[in-house]
Write an enzyme that holds these catalytic residues in place. Structure first.
Site, mmCIF file in Angstrom:
data_model
loop_
_atom_site.group_PDB
_atom_site.id
_atom_site.type_symbol
_atom_site.label_atom_id
_atom_site.label_comp_id
_atom_site.label_asym_id
_atom_site.label_seq_id
_atom_site.Cartn_x
_atom_site.Cartn_y
_atom_site.Cartn_z
ATOM 1 N N ASP A 1 33.170 33.457 38.989
ATOM 2 C CA ASP A 1 34.529 32.989 39.315
ATOM 3 C C ASP A 1 35.071 33.573 40.536
ATOM 4 O OD1 ASP A 1 34.021 32.271 36.530
ATOM 5 O OD2 ASP A 1 35.727 33.425 35.852
ATOM 6 N N ALA A 2 34.710 34.904 40.916
ATOM 7 C CA ALA A 2 35.383 35.573 42.106
ATOM 8 C C ALA A 2 35.060 34.593 43.272
ATOM 9 C CB ALA A 2 34.779 36.880 42.377
ATOM 10 N N ASP B 1 37.077 31.146 43.122
ATOM 11 C CA ASP B 1 38.818 31.863 43.659
ATOM 12 C C ASP B 1 38.408 31.795 45.043
ATOM 13 O OD1 ASP B 1 39.370 31.826 40.990
ATOM 14 O OD2 ASP B 1 39.163 33.950 40.704
ATOM 15 N N LEU C 1 46.823 28.583 36.299
ATOM 16 C CA LEU C 1 47.610 29.695 37.039
ATOM 17 C C LEU C 1 47.207 30.050 38.294
ATOM 18 C CD1 LEU C 1 47.309 32.050 33.896
ATOM 19 C CD2 LEU C 1 49.442 31.164 34.544
ATOM 20 N N GLU D 1 50.342 39.949 29.578
ATOM 21 C CA GLU D 1 49.298 39.657 28.630
ATOM 22 C C GLU D 1 47.744 39.702 29.360
ATOM 23 O OE1 GLU D 1 49.993 35.822 27.301
ATOM 24 O OE2 GLU D 1 52.082 35.863 26.990
ATOM 25 N N LYS E 1 44.340 38.496 30.374
ATOM 26 C CA LYS E 1 43.797 37.031 30.471
ATOM 27 C C LYS E 1 42.413 37.084 29.752
ATOM 28 C CE LYS E 1 43.595 33.624 34.064
ATOM 29 N NZ LYS E 1 42.337 32.903 33.847
ATOM 30 N N ASP F 1 39.114 35.655 28.686
ATOM 31 C CA ASP F 1 38.050 34.938 29.207
ATOM 32 C C ASP F 1 37.496 33.876 28.305
ATOM 33 O OD1 ASP F 1 36.839 34.036 31.661
ATOM 34 O OD2 ASP F 1 35.515 35.814 31.854
ATOM 35 N N ARG G 1 41.357 21.730 27.512
ATOM 36 C CA ARG G 1 42.324 21.190 28.515
ATOM 37 C C ARG G 1 41.923 19.838 29.191
ATOM 38 N NH1 ARG G 1 43.429 25.755 33.105
ATOM 39 N NH2 ARG G 1 41.089 24.991 33.644
ATOM 40 N N GLU H 1 43.706 30.758 23.642
ATOM 41 C CA GLU H 1 42.270 30.808 24.274
ATOM 42 C C GLU H 1 41.096 30.895 23.209
ATOM 43 O OE1 GLU H 1 42.463 30.503 27.251
ATOM 44 O OE2 GLU H 1 40.651 31.288 28.242
ATOM 45 N N TYR I 1 48.622 32.253 22.977
ATOM 46 C CA TYR I 1 49.536 32.859 23.982
ATOM 47 C C TYR I 1 50.459 32.113 24.586
ATOM 48 C CZ TYR I 1 46.219 30.099 26.980
ATOM 49 O OH TYR I 1 45.497 29.078 27.480
ATOM 50 N N LYS J 1 44.188 39.463 39.100
ATOM 51 C CA LYS J 1 42.721 39.530 39.095
ATOM 52 C C LYS J 1 42.438 40.901 39.673
ATOM 53 C CE LYS J 1 41.484 35.259 37.534
ATOM 54 N NZ LYS J 1 40.440 34.349 38.206
ATOM 55 N N CYS K 1 3.325 46.725 53.168
ATOM 56 C CA CYS K 1 4.165 45.388 53.179
ATOM 57 C C CYS K 1 4.206 44.936 51.557
ATOM 58 C CB CYS K 1 4.375 44.161 54.179
ATOM 59 S SG CYS K 1 5.394 42.854 53.424
ATOM 60 N N CYS L 1 2.803 41.049 52.079
ATOM 61 C CA CYS L 1 1.522 40.652 52.818
ATOM 62 C C CYS L 1 0.641 41.802 53.232
ATOM 63 C CB CYS L 1 1.953 40.140 54.215
ATOM 64 S SG CYS L 1 2.436 41.346 55.288
ATOM 65 N N CYS M 1 8.249 45.475 58.249
ATOM 66 C CA CYS M 1 6.844 44.834 58.375
ATOM 67 C C CYS M 1 7.033 44.092 59.846
ATOM 68 C CB CYS M 1 6.540 43.943 57.198
ATOM 69 S SG CYS M 1 5.555 42.617 57.313
ATOM 70 N N CYS N 1 3.972 37.189 57.935
ATOM 71 C CA CYS N 1 4.419 37.645 56.676
ATOM 72 C C CYS N 1 5.102 36.755 55.801
ATOM 73 C CB CYS N 1 5.134 38.894 56.687
ATOM 74 S SG CYS N 1 5.720 39.511 55.116
HETATM 75 S S1 IVH Z 1 49.140 30.822 30.100
HETATM 76 C C1 IVH Z 1 51.192 27.955 32.103
HETATM 77 N N1 IVH Z 1 48.088 33.002 28.980
HETATM 78 O O1 IVH Z 1 44.080 31.168 31.880
HETATM 79 C C2 IVH Z 1 50.268 28.854 31.847
HETATM 80 N N2 IVH Z 1 46.614 31.651 29.954
HETATM 81 O O2 IVH Z 1 43.817 30.332 34.713
HETATM 82 C C3 IVH Z 1 48.753 28.564 31.231
HETATM 83 N N3 IVH Z 1 44.311 32.116 29.738
HETATM 84 O O3 IVH Z 1 43.881 27.654 31.296
HETATM 85 C C4 IVH Z 1 48.276 29.398 30.670
HETATM 86 N N4 IVH Z 1 44.603 34.244 28.782
HETATM 87 O O4 IVH Z 1 42.572 29.328 29.731
HETATM 88 C C5 IVH Z 1 47.876 31.920 29.660
HETATM 89 N N5 IVH Z 1 47.245 35.054 28.129
HETATM 90 C C6 IVH Z 1 46.980 33.980 28.510
HETATM 91 C C7 IVH Z 1 45.588 33.576 28.962
HETATM 92 C C8 IVH Z 1 45.547 32.487 29.568
HETATM 93 C C9 IVH Z 1 43.525 33.329 29.412
HETATM 94 C C10 IVH Z 1 43.448 31.078 30.538
HETATM 95 C C11 IVH Z 1 43.994 29.711 30.125
HETATM 96 C C12 IVH Z 1 44.169 29.207 31.287
HETATM 97 C C13 IVH Z 1 43.654 29.906 32.286
HETATM 98 C C14 IVH Z 1 44.472 29.765 33.737
#
Ligand code: IVH
Length: 664
Positions: free
Chosen positions: A34-35, A38, A84, A112, A114, A116, A135, A173, A225, A310, A404, A407, A422, A427
């Protein structure tokens, strides 16, 4: 960077992002973390910020990429399911808060975890669950009602109350706990099926099953959420209402106002999240007032009233099962840690870097130890330290290899360091790594020529030198095991396409020791052709900032080797770029090249991290402290002591606008 270059870079990023989004959303089988995803997205966003005329409505920065899968019925969401924007530091979060501060002084926020997993929308009509959707692309998702009905914690009917609106759209989620994830993977292993990379992919794979019975067996869970229709005046009230209706709402949600409390929540949750039974990948911060949310609206796919924070790196203890030597491209032998697999930043880590033997012995890392492993963003996981309290009596000190591992050639010890090399030019491991480097992203960027295909081609005597890549024919490769006609055609197309790449890529691909991509770019801009570079003297080379003794020697040594000259001639004949063409960076648009630059204070349009990335994409060195060697100081609001020091030293000081102007 010229507009043309930016466009090419943007197109490349879009292609990569589309591929990874497809792997992630549609196939539940990501190729990168994911990182890393991102980071690609951030690059795209900052380039588009710099060249807003290049933003298109279909850019992945503007929309959600995943298409709904064909096998499920499609459902149009009542209101779009948004994504987000991410921030990666408290500083960036502060920029987000300050922007909102300008709108209103009295904002409250809900923080809140997040979760996964994957987002779903649940539609209740008069208290009955009638629809459920993933989604998808944000507007249209997949109908997964039958599967969702098999998730125990999702209510199928709601308690009747006068407060219950006719239509209720609950967003939340679906996730899988670590324990279920482990059990599932053990089962997959027993049955010889592929393992899931992380709990989120396992959850997605389990929810998007055409047979709802499978979903039932997978023991998925749910946190609500948000309320998308039937909302109350405040998000916090919505969460309380959802709880009353019987939805699981995460217990770590909190309503906060003061900046210091928000920061404290983020610090506290970093510790708490480690002992949770499920994976989280940050904290979501939302404006509490729904009226305010509506006023703020969106940019593209992201609401302006919410952001995901994050955490930078994740650390975890695990057992060091073994230490194995690995041969690098230059022949250097480095130790690799074989670990009891551990979940870090959302993916299983089974190997980590120990950097070098010096590090290994200095930290007294032994086989059998419990070690702390860290994974930060794109960086390869590394072992940081030993938990000495838990050292078993039979822990074993690693014995240095004398030959090595690939080789079996005797190793030579380099003076000063516990470094072994080496020096066998034939090699196989060195050879393999050199090819991997040659085709890597910053090199010739040949997609489809990964580690295993390179090994296959070497095994079949088709690759001896990188120049052989450009001689491959369809007849030679189409029948190799695991390749096939279609992949062979794609591979040849990718090879042909790589010939368009810049001189800087070619120079980097050659793999001259100590020449990274940045230095390759500097050299290509300065010398403009391989002929000039090949004949450059020590003095010529050292005219370029940042090019010191080590790099100079390495370049001179490389071109003194007739084998390398033969390789260059062959690559030239194959049509690779050995001169700077019009579209490549030239000194006029590389004013930052090799310059030491520092950012201080908060900037208006960019976060400091984005600004730093931008500057470094123009070849600047980002420095953290001010000295007389600093070339440029870019100051934002509340710059403080660094500004004063810069003034005292008489350094070049720019504001954000001036900084952006010099990039134009
Ligand atoms: S709110 C308008 N709250 O994160 C905001 N999303 O990167 C819509 N997610 O698609 C999402 N925990 O799958 C919200 N406490 C949380 C969340 C959350 C996980 C996920 C969700 C969203 C994604 C966005």
């Amino acid at each position: 960077m010229t507009e043309q270059q930016a466009l090419e870079h943007i197109n490349k990023l879009k292609q990569d992002l589309a591929l990874h989004a497809h792997q992630y959303y549609d196939l539940d089988s990501p190729l990168i973390s994911d990182a890393e995803y991102d980071a690609l997205m951030q690059q795209l966003i900052s380039l588009e910020k710099k060249f807003p005329q290049l933003i298109t409505a279909t850019s992945p920065s503007q929309k959600l990429l995943s298409k709904p899968a064909k096998t499920f019925k499609q459902i149009t969401h009542l209101t779009p399911m948004l994504s987000l924007a991410n921030v990666f530091s408290l500083e960036e979060l502060n920029t987000f808060l300050e922007r909102l501060d300008k709108q209103s002084d009295f904002l409250c926020f809900v923080l809140e975890p997040k979760i996964d997993g994957l987002a779903v929308s649940l539609i209740y009509e008069n208290g009955h669950l009638v629809r459920a959707a993933t989604r998808g692309n944000g507007k249209v998702g997949e109908n997964i009602l039958a599967n969702v009905k098999n998730i125990a914690s999702i209510p199928k009917t709601l308690p009747q109350s006068s407060e219950l609106p006719e239509i209720l759209d609950v967003r939340g989620e679906v996730y899988m706990s670590y324990q279920t994830f482990e059990e599932l993977n053990n089962l997959q292993l027993e049955q010889g099926k592929p393992l899931f990379a992380n709990p989120r992919n396992a959850a997605a794979g389990s929810l998007r099953q055409l047979d709802p019975q499978i979903t039932r067996e997978r023991n998925l869970q749910f946190f609500a959420y948000a309320l998308a229709t039937g909302s109350k005046a405040e998000h916090w009230q919505n969460l309380q209402f959802l709880k009353e209706l019987g939805f699981p709402v995460n217990e770590h949600c909190q309503k906060l106002k003061a900046k210091k409390d928000i920061e404290q929540y983020i610090r506290d949750f970093q510790i708490q999240k480690v002992s949770l039974a499920y994976a989280t990948d940050g904290v979501v911060l939302k404006v509490d007032s729904i009226a305010m949310q509506e006023r703020l609206g969106f940019t593209g796919k992201d609401p302006k009233w919410a952001v995901a924070y994050k955490y930078p790196a994740e650390k975890s203890y695990t057992k060091l099962l073994d230490i194995i030597p690995s041969v690098g491209r230059s022949g250097n032998i480095t130790p690799i840690a074989v670990l009891q697999p551990v979940l870090l930043s959302g993916s299983m880590v089974a190997r980590a870097s120990l950097h070098n033997f010096d590090n290994l012995f200095q930290k007294d890392i032994r086989i059998g130890d419990t070690v702390l492993v860290q994974k930060a963003g794109e960086i390869i996981p590394e072992v940081i330290e030993v938990d000495f309290k838990n050292r078993p009596n039979d822990s074993k000190i690693y014995e240095l290899p004398d030959s090595c591992p690939s080789c079996y050639h005797p190793l030579i010890k380099l003076p000063g360091l516990v470094a072994y090399k080496c020096i066998n030019s034939k090699c196989p491991a060195i050879n393999q790594k050199s090819f991997e480097h040659f085709v890597s992203k910053q090199g010739m960027n040949i997609k489809g020529l990964g580690r295993s295909i390179i090994a296959l081609l070497i095994e079949n005597n088709l690759l001896h030198s990188p120049a052989d890549i450009y001689q491959l024919s369809l007849e030679q490769i189409a029948n190799l095991p695991g390749l096939g006609q279609k992949s062979a055609e794609n591979l040849l197309a990718a090879i042909a396409e790589s010939k368009q790449l810049d001189f800087a890529n070619v120079l980097y691909a050659l793999g001259i020791p100590h020449i990274g991509y940045k230095t390759a770019t500097q050299l290509s801009i300065h010398f403009k052709s391989i002929d000039k570079l090949m004949t450059a003297s020590k003095e010529d080379l050292q005219l370029i900032s940042d090019i010191g003794e080590k790099i100079t020697e390495s370049i001179l040594l490389y071109f003194a080797n007739p084998e390398n000259i033969v390789l260059i001639k062959k690559l030239q004949a194959a049509g690779l770029n050995f001169t700077v063409t019009k579209t490549t960076a030239s000194p006029s648009n590389s004013k930052l090249l090799g310059k030491n630059i520092i950012f201080t204070g908060s900037l208006e349009t960019l976060t400091r991290e984005q600004a730093a990335k931008l500057a470094s994409s123009f070849g600047a060195n980002i420095v953290n402290s001010i000295s007389k060697n600093t070339d440029i100081v870019v100051v934002g609001n509340k710059a403080g002591s660094k500004l004063k020091k810069a003034q005292d030293l008489g350094l070049k000081i720019l504001n954000e606008e001036e900084f952006l102007n010099i990039l134009k």
